[in-house]
Write a protein that holds these residues in place. Sequence first.
Motif, mmCIF file in Angstrom:
data_model
loop_
_atom_site.group_PDB
_atom_site.id
_atom_site.type_symbol
_atom_site.label_atom_id
_atom_site.label_comp_id
_atom_site.label_asym_id
_atom_site.label_seq_id
_atom_site.Cartn_x
_atom_site.Cartn_y
_atom_site.Cartn_z
ATOM 1 N N SER A 1 1.030 6.509 11.529
ATOM 2 C CA SER A 1 -0.103 7.062 11.037
ATOM 3 C C SER A 1 -1.849 6.124 10.213
ATOM 4 C CB SER A 1 0.758 7.652 9.355
ATOM 5 O OG SER A 1 -0.637 8.275 8.988
ATOM 6 N N PRO A 2 -2.431 7.083 10.667
ATOM 7 C CA PRO A 2 -3.637 6.173 10.439
ATOM 8 C C PRO A 2 -4.292 5.767 9.467
ATOM 9 C CG PRO A 2 -4.479 8.272 11.240
ATOM 10 C CD PRO A 2 -3.000 7.918 11.900
ATOM 11 N N GLU A 3 -3.233 6.361 8.431
ATOM 12 C CA GLU A 3 -3.336 6.874 6.836
ATOM 13 C C GLU A 3 -2.676 5.161 6.557
ATOM 14 O OE1 GLU A 3 -3.646 9.813 3.365
ATOM 15 O OE2 GLU A 3 -2.531 10.164 4.898
ATOM 16 N N GLY B 1 -4.478 2.118 4.536
ATOM 17 C CA GLY B 1 -5.054 2.761 3.658
ATOM 18 C C GLY B 1 -4.413 2.985 2.503
ATOM 19 N N ARG B 2 -3.130 3.104 2.567
ATOM 20 C CA ARG B 2 -1.802 3.495 0.957
ATOM 21 C C ARG B 2 -0.947 2.528 1.326
ATOM 22 N NH1 ARG B 2 -4.756 7.730 -1.087
ATOM 23 N NH2 ARG B 2 -4.558 9.050 0.189
ATOM 24 N N ALA C 1 -0.013 -1.992 -2.543
ATOM 25 C CA ALA C 1 -0.393 -3.588 -2.629
ATOM 26 C C ALA C 1 -1.676 -3.421 -4.682
ATOM 27 C CB ALA C 1 -1.116 -4.163 -2.018
ATOM 28 N N GLN C 2 -2.421 -3.527 -3.960
ATOM 29 C CA GLN C 2 -3.492 -2.850 -5.396
ATOM 30 C C GLN C 2 -2.253 -2.525 -6.518
ATOM 31 O OE1 GLN C 2 -5.773 -4.605 -6.018
ATOM 32 N NE2 GLN C 2 -6.100 -4.823 -3.904
ATOM 33 N N LEU C 3 -1.718 -1.818 -6.770
ATOM 34 C CA LEU C 3 -0.343 -0.733 -7.966
ATOM 35 C C LEU C 3 0.503 -2.255 -8.002
ATOM 36 C CD1 LEU C 3 0.292 2.286 -6.703
ATOM 37 C CD2 LEU C 3 -1.816 1.324 -8.653
ATOM 38 N N TYR C 4 0.541 -3.136 -7.184
ATOM 39 C CA TYR C 4 1.287 -3.638 -7.897
ATOM 40 C C TYR C 4 0.882 -4.874 -8.230
ATOM 41 C CZ TYR C 4 6.138 -3.058 -5.137
ATOM 42 O OH TYR C 4 6.680 -3.079 -4.336
ATOM 43 N N PHE D 1 1.787 -4.228 8.472
ATOM 44 C CA PHE D 1 1.372 -4.092 7.687
ATOM 45 C C PHE D 1 2.123 -4.430 5.910
ATOM 46 C CE2 PHE D 1 1.712 0.097 10.599
ATOM 47 C CZ PHE D 1 0.924 1.007 10.173
ATOM 48 N N LYS D 2 1.846 -6.035 7.088
ATOM 49 C CA LYS D 2 2.497 -7.066 5.744
ATOM 50 C C LYS D 2 1.645 -7.736 4.607
ATOM 51 C CE LYS D 2 6.749 -8.240 8.599
ATOM 52 N NZ LYS D 2 7.677 -8.143 7.195
ATOM 53 N N ALA D 3 0.092 -7.706 5.588
ATOM 54 C CA ALA D 3 -0.680 -8.415 4.655
ATOM 55 C C ALA D 3 -1.174 -7.918 3.950
ATOM 56 C CB ALA D 3 -2.342 -8.520 5.641
#
Length: 836
Positions: A293-295, A298-299, A304-307, A338-340
């Motif tokens: 999914s292209p989304e 971003g999600r 990660a920001q919520l962590y 998507f690990k970064a």
Amino acid sequence: MRVRRLWPEFDAEWAGGDFSSYCLRHEGILRDLTPLAERFAIARVTVDAYLSWCDSEELVPWVEDHLTRYAAEAESISIDWPPRAEAPCWCGSDRRYADCCGIPISVTPLRAQWLSGLIHEFTAKQTWHATRAFVLRHPELLEDAAAEVLTRLRVRYAHNSASADTLDGVRRLLDRCREAGTEVAFDEQLKWKVADTEEVPELLGRAVREVEHAQRLAEASPTEDTLGAVVSAWQRQAETADLLGRPVGERSTSWLGLAVACVRRGAVTNSFEDAVAATEAMGRVIEQLSPDSPERLGRTTEHAQLYRFMRLRAETDESLDRVVDALRQDLDACPEPFKAPYLAPLAEALQDRFERWGSLTDLDRQIESYQTLLRLNGPEDELHLLHANRLGLALRQRSLLRSNLHDLDEAVHVLEAASRRSTRASTEALGLVTNLGLCLRLRYEHMGRTSDLNNAVSAHRNVLALCSEDSEYRPYGLNNLGVVHSTRYRRLGDIADLERSIQLLRESVARTSEGDPVLWERLHNLAGALVAQAIERPTEKSLASALDTVHRVAACAPSGTVHRFLIPGWQSSLLSRRYLLRGQISDLDSAITFGEQALSVLPAGAGERGRLVDDLGHSLLARFERQGVRTDLERALELFEFALAVPRARWPGLPAQLRGLARALTLAEQNERATEIYRLASSDPERGDLRSRFAAACDWAVRAAANGDGEHTAEAARHASVSARRITQIWSEGGTESAHKFGHLIQMAATVREALAGSLYEGPAIGEFAAVHALFSDAGRGGLPAAADPGLSERLRQLERSSLDSAGSANASAALRAAWAALDRASVTASPGKES
């Protein structure tokens, strides 16, 4: 409520429950009391009738004895207990006693009241997940006693159809849980709800309307309660969408709304659990998305920001462990592309845990995370500078803890590579270039390479170039550049470095407020530079300035810090120089007292210890020459002997200490050993301070000439000549601006030449020192002879640095001697008849 306002103590008897539970409890009490008396009666008291009676009797209504008296005297309100089966129930429900409180029940009154409360709490649950979890948490609901209480409640609420229907549904569900098990019963209920297509729009529509209503209230008054209502509404909508198998978009939107609501409430409550709920909700959003999914990227970044939001609220060790464990699980589970996004918050959480526990395993994992992040994102990432700087900081920290130069080399490599890509001023660029300068200076301290010092100066200059004049970062940059200039002065002896250091450090201190906790450290750095200046050029002004600053440091430096150990040593050095200017014995006595005090507190491995031993020894010799106290000479000999007990290749101050030892041996009339030490102090120019080597050779020449020892005078002159040529070659880069470097050396050469001419000595040493005097004079004017080969001087300069950096290895020494011979031949060829 009216009774509670009039009679607050009534709450204790009511026990805070609903009226049906109150009646149930009293029915049980009356049944327990039945065998104790032939007849029972109870009084049904109403508030208005009781208050009227109290008015007529002029009594206070909230006194318990008055209520008891009213119940006993008012026969009209008294009814026999138990009532007949067909009579109205005593609780006032207007139902038959047999169908109300008279229903048989075997459970004790208190347990019945507790079970009644559980059932009411269970009916308040509004989602499948919540009701299932409640039953699993309270298996008492599946006991026979709970069934009895539920039957009693069903009868009591028969007049309210909605309540009766709810209780009927609860009874059917609990009966099925007893028959098939809780898990099976709730799975059956879920399948039934999903299959009921007519109920789908209504369930979801109701949840959406609840969210809209709660959000309107929260926007009007954003309090913890209203924001909590928004969270609950979004929770119900998300669970309902999952329960009904709605499309992926609807489910993702619901869980995303829950995450945002939790963040909003967390910003008010600062609660770790709100941060956890937000992070878990965003995880459910990502679960709904396909890997292609292209989304998704971003999600994942938002997750990660919520962590980070979660980490900032992790106040306990257990909560920080939850953050690290959850991040590592998500990192292991997500696909490689998507690990970064998870690596940076994981590294930050590991750094937090390292600061709390000091576990090197956490520091290792932090470094691995940043290394992987830089590899995955590459230098084009907008956060590349920030992550490179944090990696450099972690590597520098590990190199200090493990004494690992490989980590320090890698830190320098990472920071240099990133700094080359930094083309604009920013907080990340300032931090990165500053860290590069600190790493370079630290590597110099470990390996002694002058190139690291020069590069550190360049790095800290770049910091000042990047930050504006009014930047709050500027005092920090001024301090760092001043310190590295001071360090380079100690390495190369260039007084220009020292003067520049003092200028920078003064400005840094001037820009630091009195209440700033770093003021004392910056004052300490300035004091060290001023002490070095006063030792280099002792004048009344320089000594007074240095002593004043040292006193300021002593007044504000925290007790117990290693910096305070240096203060008595500084005072000793400064007072010994003031004695040379004033000749006051009190200065000399104080210098010796402070010196002995400093030696008693200064750690054995401190770099300042060598200079302190040298200064104290010379002060003791001066007092011996002034007063003739033999113990001063013995103590000086003991201190200078210390120079022979340290690894010479790693001791820059060794020549100065050997020079002092030779002087002390001469005063003790141990001439043979004094000659041996003079030779050791002046004949090995690949090690230690060259100026001290030259000074030792000068002392040896003067003393040997005074004793009529022509052979040793000539040998000393040759060593002085070698040191002089090397000094001028190293400093020749300064051109005419370096004239001030040679002033005291020119004077020293002239003094020795005059001393030799005025003694009984007649030999080549006088000519050697005349040549040295001319060499220093030419160097001061920028007039060193040019070599026939233009590359020879540069090659010699490189070899000079190499020999200093390699601490006098055999190969460097041989190459240096060969280069000097070539330069001598080239100079003679270029200027026939002139001594080089």
